[in-house]
Design an enzyme around this catalytic site. Structure first.
Site, PDB file in Angstrom:
ATOM      1  N   HIS A  72      -0.662 -13.929  21.339  1.00 49.33           N
ATOM      2  CA  HIS A  72      -1.110 -14.392  22.653  1.00 49.33           C
ATOM      3  C   HIS A  72      -1.803 -13.258  23.395  1.00 49.33           C
ATOM      4  O   HIS A  72      -1.213 -12.205  23.599  1.00 49.33           O
ATOM      5  CB  HIS A  72       0.076 -14.903  23.486  1.00 49.33           C
ATOM      6  CG  HIS A  72       0.544 -16.263  23.072  1.00 49.33           C
ATOM      7  ND1 HIS A  72       1.257 -17.098  23.901  1.00 49.33           N
ATOM      8  CD2 HIS A  72       0.374 -16.949  21.921  1.00 49.33           C
ATOM      9  CE1 HIS A  72       1.514 -18.244  23.268  1.00 49.33           C
ATOM     10  NE2 HIS A  72       0.994 -18.159  22.063  1.00 49.33           N
ATOM     11  N   TYR A 200       3.978 -19.409  33.599  1.00 46.88           N
ATOM     12  CA  TYR A 200       5.081 -19.080  34.509  1.00 46.88           C
ATOM     13  C   TYR A 200       4.717 -19.703  35.853  1.00 46.88           C
ATOM     14  O   TYR A 200       3.674 -19.360  36.425  1.00 46.88           O
ATOM     15  CB  TYR A 200       5.222 -17.567  34.694  1.00 46.88           C
ATOM     16  CG  TYR A 200       5.715 -16.811  33.479  1.00 46.88           C
ATOM     17  CD1 TYR A 200       4.842 -16.442  32.452  1.00 46.88           C
ATOM     18  CD2 TYR A 200       7.055 -16.439  33.370  1.00 46.88           C
ATOM     19  CE1 TYR A 200       5.294 -15.729  31.351  1.00 46.88           C
ATOM     20  CE2 TYR A 200       7.515 -15.718  32.269  1.00 46.88           C
ATOM     21  CZ  TYR A 200       6.640 -15.366  31.261  1.00 46.88           C
ATOM     22  OH  TYR A 200       7.084 -14.660  30.177  1.00 46.88           O
ATOM     23  N   PRO A 292      15.546 -12.984  32.076  1.00 44.38           N
ATOM     24  CA  PRO A 292      14.532 -13.206  31.032  1.00 44.38           C
ATOM     25  C   PRO A 292      13.084 -13.324  31.514  1.00 44.38           C
ATOM     26  O   PRO A 292      12.179 -13.411  30.690  1.00 44.38           O
ATOM     27  CB  PRO A 292      14.997 -14.507  30.366  1.00 44.38           C
ATOM     28  CG  PRO A 292      15.877 -15.167  31.356  1.00 44.38           C
ATOM     29  CD  PRO A 292      16.484 -14.101  32.193  1.00 44.38           C
ATOM     30  N   LYS A 296      11.972  -9.229  28.240  1.00 47.61           N
ATOM     31  CA  LYS A 296      12.197  -7.851  27.825  1.00 47.61           C
ATOM     32  C   LYS A 296      13.480  -7.593  27.025  1.00 47.61           C
ATOM     33  O   LYS A 296      13.610  -6.535  26.394  1.00 47.61           O
ATOM     34  CB  LYS A 296      12.236  -6.927  29.078  1.00 47.61           C
ATOM     35  CG  LYS A 296      10.890  -6.744  29.727  1.00 47.61           C
ATOM     36  CD  LYS A 296      10.016  -5.789  28.929  1.00 47.61           C
ATOM     37  CE  LYS A 296       8.556  -5.887  29.261  1.00 47.61           C
ATOM     38  NZ  LYS A 296       7.735  -6.616  28.285  1.00 47.61           N
ATOM     39  N   TYR A 384       4.145  -6.042  30.763  1.00 48.59           N
ATOM     40  CA  TYR A 384       4.460  -7.236  29.973  1.00 48.59           C
ATOM     41  C   TYR A 384       4.274  -6.968  28.482  1.00 48.59           C
ATOM     42  O   TYR A 384       5.106  -7.373  27.667  1.00 48.59           O
ATOM     43  CB  TYR A 384       3.581  -8.415  30.428  1.00 48.59           C
ATOM     44  CG  TYR A 384       4.047  -9.748  29.894  1.00 48.59           C
ATOM     45  CD1 TYR A 384       5.036 -10.481  30.558  1.00 48.59           C
ATOM     46  CD2 TYR A 384       3.521 -10.282  28.721  1.00 48.59           C
ATOM     47  CE1 TYR A 384       5.475 -11.696  30.064  1.00 48.59           C
ATOM     48  CE2 TYR A 384       3.959 -11.500  28.217  1.00 48.59           C
ATOM     49  CZ  TYR A 384       4.935 -12.205  28.896  1.00 48.59           C
ATOM     50  OH  TYR A 384       5.374 -13.407  28.402  1.00 48.59           O
TER      51      TYR A 384
HETATM   52  P1  RFL Z   1      23.134 -10.118  20.618  1.00 52.57           P
HETATM   53  O1  RFL Z   1      21.953 -10.911  20.170  1.00 52.57           O
HETATM   54  O2  RFL Z   1      23.973 -10.670  21.686  1.00 52.57           O
HETATM   55  O3  RFL Z   1      24.012  -9.822  19.328  1.00 52.57           O
HETATM   56  C1  RFL Z   1      25.299  -9.249  19.428  1.00 52.57           C
HETATM   57  C2  RFL Z   1      26.103  -9.590  18.187  1.00 52.57           C
HETATM   58  O4  RFL Z   1      27.382  -8.953  18.301  1.00 52.57           O
HETATM   59  C3  RFL Z   1      28.401  -9.859  17.919  1.00 52.57           C
HETATM   60  N1  RFL Z   1      29.652  -9.501  18.603  1.00 52.57           N
HETATM   61  C4  RFL Z   1      30.702  -8.932  17.979  1.00 52.57           C
HETATM   62  N2  RFL Z   1      30.890  -8.569  16.716  1.00 52.57           N
HETATM   63  C5  RFL Z   1      32.078  -8.013  16.395  1.00 52.57           C
HETATM   64  N3  RFL Z   1      33.082  -7.842  17.298  1.00 52.57           N
HETATM   65  C6  RFL Z   1      32.938  -8.197  18.576  1.00 52.57           C
HETATM   66  N4  RFL Z   1      33.925  -8.017  19.461  1.00 52.57           N
HETATM   67  C7  RFL Z   1      31.702  -8.763  18.968  1.00 52.57           C
HETATM   68  N5  RFL Z   1      31.213  -9.228  20.142  1.00 52.57           N
HETATM   69  C8  RFL Z   1      29.983  -9.666  19.890  1.00 52.57           C
HETATM   70  C9  RFL Z   1      27.872 -11.228  18.355  1.00 52.57           C
HETATM   71  O5  RFL Z   1      28.496 -12.264  17.591  1.00 52.57           O
HETATM   72  C10 RFL Z   1      26.378 -11.075  18.058  1.00 52.57           C
HETATM   73  O6  RFL Z   1      26.052 -11.536  16.766  1.00 52.57           O
HETATM   74  O7  RFL Z   1      22.678  -8.653  21.095  1.00 52.57           O
HETATM   75  P2  RFL Z   1      21.466  -7.740  20.606  1.00 52.57           P
HETATM   76  O8  RFL Z   1      21.430  -7.641  19.108  1.00 52.57           O
HETATM   77  O9  RFL Z   1      21.539  -6.500  21.407  1.00 52.57           O
HETATM   78  O10 RFL Z   1      20.120  -8.534  20.989  1.00 52.57           O
HETATM   79  C11 RFL Z   1      19.769  -8.757  22.321  1.00 52.57           C
HETATM   80  C12 RFL Z   1      18.958 -10.056  22.470  1.00 52.57           C
HETATM   81  O11 RFL Z   1      19.671 -11.091  21.842  1.00 52.57           O
HETATM   82  C13 RFL Z   1      18.680 -10.407  23.936  1.00 52.57           C
HETATM   83  O12 RFL Z   1      18.330  -9.252  24.667  1.00 52.57           O
HETATM   84  C14 RFL Z   1      17.517 -11.420  24.098  1.00 52.57           C
HETATM   85  O13 RFL Z   1      17.838 -12.651  23.514  1.00 52.57           O
HETATM   86  C15 RFL Z   1      17.172 -11.631  25.576  1.00 52.57           C
HETATM   87  N6  RFL Z   1      16.148 -12.651  25.807  1.00 52.57           N
HETATM   88  C16 RFL Z   1      14.798 -12.358  25.637  1.00 52.57           C
HETATM   89  N7  RFL Z   1      14.415 -11.131  25.212  1.00 52.57           N
HETATM   90  C17 RFL Z   1      13.100 -10.861  24.980  1.00 52.57           C
HETATM   91  O14 RFL Z   1      12.781  -9.709  24.599  1.00 52.57           O
HETATM   92  N8  RFL Z   1      12.101 -11.807  25.142  1.00 52.57           N
HETATM   93  C18 RFL Z   1      12.405 -13.069  25.555  1.00 52.57           C
HETATM   94  O15 RFL Z   1      11.499 -13.893  25.627  1.00 52.57           O
HETATM   95  C19 RFL Z   1      13.782 -13.377  25.862  1.00 52.57           C
HETATM   96  N9  RFL Z   1      14.144 -14.601  26.259  1.00 52.57           N
HETATM   97  C20 RFL Z   1      16.506 -13.933  26.234  1.00 52.57           C
HETATM   98  C21 RFL Z   1      15.467 -14.908  26.453  1.00 52.57           C
HETATM   99  C22 RFL Z   1      17.848 -14.283  26.423  1.00 52.57           C
HETATM  100  C23 RFL Z   1      18.176 -15.553  26.836  1.00 52.57           C
HETATM  101  N10 RFL Z   1      19.562 -15.846  26.977  1.00 52.57           N
HETATM  102  C24 RFL Z   1      20.177 -17.048  26.568  1.00 52.57           C
HETATM  103  C25 RFL Z   1      20.493 -14.825  27.367  1.00 52.57           C
HETATM  104  C26 RFL Z   1      15.775 -16.169  26.876  1.00 52.57           C
HETATM  105  C27 RFL Z   1      17.132 -16.504  27.100  1.00 52.57           C
HETATM  106  C28 RFL Z   1      17.396 -17.897  27.607  1.00 52.57           C
HETATM  107  C1  PHB Z   2      11.164 -17.965  25.548  1.00 48.33           C
HETATM  108  O1  PHB Z   2      10.248 -18.461  24.869  1.00 48.33           O
HETATM  109  O2  PHB Z   2      12.356 -18.208  25.324  1.00 48.33           O
HETATM  110  C2  PHB Z   2      10.814 -17.062  26.669  1.00 48.33           C
HETATM  111  C3  PHB Z   2       9.493 -16.669  26.835  1.00 48.33           C
HETATM  112  C4  PHB Z   2       9.162 -15.823  27.893  1.00 48.33           C
HETATM  113  C5  PHB Z   2      10.140 -15.404  28.763  1.00 48.33           C
HETATM  114  C6  PHB Z   2      11.456 -15.784  28.580  1.00 48.33           C
HETATM  115  C7  PHB Z   2      11.805 -16.631  27.532  1.00 48.33           C
HETATM  116  O3  PHB Z   2       9.790 -14.602  29.801  1.00 48.33           O
END
Ligand code: RFL
Ligand code: PHB
Length: 389
Positions: A72, A200, A292, A296, A384
């Site tokens: 994109h 957005y 989110p 990031k 971004y």
């Molecule tokens: P995770 O993905 O939470 O993985 C952690 C792992 O640790 C395990 N765990 C344990 N294992 C052993 N013992 C324990 N006591 C444990 N406790 C936990 C868990 O089971 C899991 O498998 O952390 P990690 O690897 O640091 O990754 C971080 C990302 O997942 C997170 O920052 C992103 O998803 C955030 N996020 C976004 N980030 C972006 O860069 N771009 C995006 O577009 C974006 N969109 C989002 C998002 C997060 C969202 N939510 C639901 C929070 C959109 C949403 C809606």
């Molecule tokens: C997503 O596709 O889940 C998403 C994209 C952009 C954002 C947050 C979440 O800023």
């Protein structure tokens, strides 16, 4: 059992670190409390910075991402009845990649399995021990048996609710936190995205985001009060709500369908300092959370992994502790800039009823300024696509 690095958590941080260490000949074991399918069932991030894309290549796991990911060059902001495109490519010379966290995690898991990397799933009571000294170890229970892995270092990649940050609460850790008065209701559906790029939207009814996972799978979000329950939102109610927050031409073009996932996520900014406690490191969501809006979270996990991998490579390769000593400060310098950006995007694009009419007018002025200032757009675009590592 003994290994060089125990990685707690098999999310993107843990898997990426494990893959890079494995490629560098550094032994590691990943331990997670849940199983592969559970991890792959979590629908999360979608937008990858160029740094994350090259980390996937460095980990040797980037081929499917390059084939299926969507590049994109910009995104739209919708506000006050108009749309303004932030032209990432023109403003920064670079782009972002739209590729779901689920797919990226699957690729990393598949490569780890193919390379014979050790992973323990469904481990209970995972506990880091003695990381203040030279001989840390990790214990866990599986099938009623307690196991112990001795190691040189422990990487806490266990997310926001993990055990690693919890085990340093009495060791001088400082937590900085901001909780927002709303959440995001998200829906995943097998319908074509309404637009070829992300939109957005700031609307009087609240924020909305049109995102995507592929040319046939869409991801949409709306700002909702924290009191809303996901069970109370039918698919039809969701589609009506998001359409009401979008420009008429976009709303009319939107293809709707049944959701394959629907959830509400609260919005939070959080940073723990420092990120190193002796031989234990906090990495990714274990050390920090962003709302989110700036996309990031996953990307910050990747930059943490980059700094930690460099430190561990220096330790095992050149016998230098300089990189390990620098990990926390290097990672935090980038984290705080992403925290600032995520907070500012959140503040700009959401409705904050408690800020009153003055707050609303200031927000409108900022959006108007942004749409007419190349400097303001460049600053937004630069953040971004991702600040350099
Ligand atoms: P995770 O993905 O939470 O993985 C952690 C792992 O640790 C395990 N765990 C344990 N294992 C052993 N013992 C324990 N006591 C444990 N406790 C936990 C868990 O089971 C899991 O498998 O952390 P990690 O690897 O640091 O990754 C971080 C990302 O997942 C997170 O920052 C992103 O998803 C955030 N996020 C976004 N980030 C972006 O860069 N771009 C995006 O577009 C974006 N969109 C989002 C998002 C997060 C969202 N939510 C639901 C929070 C959109 C949403 C809606
Ligand atoms: C997503 O596709 O889940 C998403 C994209 C952009 C954002 C947050 C979440 O800023």
């Amino acid at each position: 059992m003994r290994t060089q690095v125990v990685i707690i958590g098999s999310g993107p941080s843990g898997l990426l670190l494990g893959q890079l260490l494995g490629k560098a000949g550094i032994d590691n074991v990943i331990i997670d409390r849940v199983d592969r399918d559970y991890i792959l069932g979590r629908i999360r991030a979608g937008v990858l910075e160029v740094g994350m894309v090259s980390m996937m290549d460095q980990a040797g796991a980037g081929e499917r991402m390059h084939k299926e990911g969507l590049v994109h060059d910009g995104f739209d902001l919708s506000f006050s009845g108009r749309r303004h495109r932030i032209n990432l490519k023109n403003l920064t010379g670079t782009s972002v990649m739209v590729y779901g966290q689920t797919e990226l995690t699957r690729d990393l898991m598949d490569h780890r399995e193919a390379d014979g990397g050790a992973t323990v799933y469904n481990a209970a009571n995972v506990t880091p021990h003695d990381f203040d000294g030279e001989k840390p170890y990790v214990t866990y229970e599986k099938d009623g048996v307690t196991h112990r892995i001795d190691c040189d270092f422990i990487a806490g990649c266990d997310g926001f609710h993990g055990v690693c940050r919890a085990s340093v609460q009495d060791k001088g850790i400082q937590n900085y936190e901001k909780v927002y008065p709303f959440g995001w209701l998200g829906i995943l559906a097998d319908v074509p995205p309404v637009h070829h790029e992300l939109i957005y939207a700031n609307h009087a009814r609240g924020f909305a985001l049109c995102s995507q996972r592929s040319l046939t799978r869409s991801r949409y979000y709306v700002q909702v009060p924290l009191t809303d329950k996901v069970e109370e939102w039918s698919d039809d109610a969701f589609w009506d709500e998001i359409r009401s927050r979008l420009p008429v031409d976009v709303a009319e073009a939107m293809v709707t369908g049944s959701s394959i996932e629907k959830s509400i996520a609260p919005l939070r900014s959080f940073v723990a300092e420092p990120l190193r406690f002796g031989r234990l490191f906090l990495v990714g969501d274990a050390g920090h959370i962003v709302p989110p809006t700036g996309a990031k979270g996953l990307n910050l996990a990747a930059s943490d992994v980059h700094y930690l991998f460099e430190g561990l490579q220096g330790f095992y390769g050149e016998k230098s502790i300089a990189g390990i000593d620098a990990y926390s400060a290097r990672a935090l310098a980038r984290i705080w800039k992403a925290e600032r950006f995520s907070w500012s995007m959140t503040t700009l694009m959401h409705r904050f009823p408690a800020e009153g009419e003055f707050g609303q007018k200031v927000q409108e002025a900022e959006l108007d300024y942004l749409s007419s200032s190349n400097a303001a757009q460049t600053a937004m675009a630069e953040n971004y696509v991702g600040l350099p590592y």
